[in-house]
Design an enzyme around this catalytic site. Structure first.
Site, PDB file in Angstrom:
ATOM      1  N   LYS A  22       7.935   3.022  -2.199  1.00 11.33           N
ATOM      2  CA  LYS A  22       8.215   2.544  -3.560  1.00 11.33           C
ATOM      3  C   LYS A  22       7.921   3.649  -4.570  1.00 11.33           C
ATOM      4  O   LYS A  22       8.693   3.880  -5.502  1.00 11.33           O
ATOM      5  CB  LYS A  22       7.371   1.295  -3.872  1.00 11.33           C
ATOM      6  N   CYS A  52       2.577  -0.880  -5.725  1.00 11.62           N
ATOM      7  CA  CYS A  52       1.764  -1.659  -4.789  1.00 11.62           C
ATOM      8  C   CYS A  52       2.657  -2.370  -3.778  1.00 11.62           C
ATOM      9  O   CYS A  52       3.821  -2.662  -4.058  1.00 11.62           O
ATOM     10  CB  CYS A  52       0.951  -2.723  -5.525  1.00 11.62           C
ATOM     11  N   ASP A  53       2.073  -2.664  -2.633  1.00 21.06           N
ATOM     12  CA  ASP A  53       2.758  -3.530  -1.676  1.00 21.06           C
ATOM     13  C   ASP A  53       1.726  -4.397  -0.972  1.00 21.06           C
ATOM     14  O   ASP A  53       0.671  -3.899  -0.554  1.00 21.06           O
ATOM     15  CB  ASP A  53       3.542  -2.727  -0.643  1.00 21.06           C
ATOM     16  N   THR A  54       2.040  -5.679  -0.870  1.00 21.31           N
ATOM     17  CA  THR A  54       1.120  -6.641  -0.266  1.00 21.31           C
ATOM     18  C   THR A  54       1.691  -7.176   1.041  1.00 21.31           C
ATOM     19  O   THR A  54       2.850  -7.574   1.100  1.00 21.31           O
ATOM     20  CB  THR A  54       0.845  -7.808  -1.222  1.00 21.31           C
ATOM     21  N   ALA A  80      -1.684  -2.237  -0.557  1.00 13.13           N
ATOM     22  CA  ALA A  80      -1.747  -0.781  -0.683  1.00 13.13           C
ATOM     23  C   ALA A  80      -1.327  -0.385  -2.089  1.00 13.13           C
ATOM     24  O   ALA A  80      -0.418  -0.981  -2.668  1.00 13.13           O
ATOM     25  CB  ALA A  80      -0.832  -0.131   0.345  1.00 13.13           C
TER      26      ALA A  80
END
Length: 198
Positions: free
Chosen positions: A52, A74-76, A111
Site C-alpha cells: 500500500k 496500515c493493513d489489518t 501492520a
C-alpha cells in the site's frame, strides 16, 4: 509537511483526528490483496501495508510534488492459527468467520508502514492483539449477520460494532483491532515532530 493516509477507511481518518489536529489527506492505494501460498498472517499484514505504501508513493511521485510529505499506510489481518480469515464481502463470509472464531482465541495483526520524505526513511511497525470470543449459538451468528456489521471487515467483524458483545477478553491494543494502533501512530508523529524541530 503534507500528511497522507493511504487508506479508504473513514474510521482510520477519524482515529487520527482524535490524537492530532494535523490536516490529513486521503489517497486510496490500489493493490492486489491475494494471499500467497503458505503465507503466514503476520507476514501477509506486513506485505500488504508495504505494498500500500509503495502504491501511494508512486501516486505522489507521479504528481511531481516536491515538498516534504509523510505517508501512513496500515493493513489489518484477522487469523486463527495460520488460517487467514477473509475480509468479508458478503453475509456468507461473515457467517463463516463467526463459525471459525466461535469459542476460540484469535490473532489480529495491524501492520503500519510509514514513509518520511525529508529523511527518505521508511518505518515499519506491527501491532499484535489476541482476542477471545465466547462460544456462539446459532442465534448469535444470525444476529451478527442480520446486523450487517461484518461486511467489509477483516475477519467478518468490527471490534466497535455488534461483535463487541461476543468478546470475553482482549490482550493487546484495542485500537490495533480497529485497524489503527494509536500507540504506534502517536510515536511516529512524535518522531516526526522531533525531526522538524532540529
Amino acid at each position: 509537511m503534507r500528511f497522507i493516509l493511504g487508506s479508504s477507511s473513514e474510521s482510520r481518518k477519524m482515529m487520527f483526528q482524535r490524537i492530532s489536529d494535523i490536516e490529513l489527506e486521503i489517497i486510496s492505494p490500489e493493490i492486489n490483496e491475494d494471499v500467497l501460498k503458505g503465507e503466514k498472517p503476520r507476514s501477509y499484514a506486513i506485505r500488504m501495508a508495504n505494498e500500500k505504501l509503495d502504491a501511494v508513493m508512486k501516486k505522489v511521485s507521479s504528481e511531481g510534488f516536491n515538498g516534504d510529505f509523510c505517508i501512513i499506510c496500515c493493513d489489518t489481518v484477522c487469523a486463527r492459527g495460520r488460517i487467514i480469515l477473509p475480509k468479508a464481502e458478503n453475509n456468507d463470509d461473515v457467517r463463516y468467520c463467526m463459525q471459525i472464531l466461535s469459542g476460540r482465541k484469535h490473532d489480529v495483526f495491524t501492520a503500519v508502514s510509514v514513509y518520511i520524505s525529508s529523511k527518505k526513511k521508511k518505518i515499519r511497525k506491527i501491532s499484535h492483539t489476541k482476542v477471545k470470543f465466547k462460544r456462539l449459538m446459532d442465534k448469535d451468528i444470525a444476529d451478527m449477520v442480520r446486523s450487517g456489521d461484518g461486511v467489509g471487515k477483516a475477519g467478518g467483524y468490527g471490534i466497535n460494532g455488534f461483535a463487541e458483545s461476543f468478546i470475553i477478553s482482549i490482550n493487546g491494543s484495542y485500537s490495533g483491532i480497529v485497524g489503527f494502533p494509536l500507540y504506534i501512530i502517536r510515536g511516529i508523529l512524535t518522531y516526526i515532530e522531533n525531526i522538524r524541530r532540529k
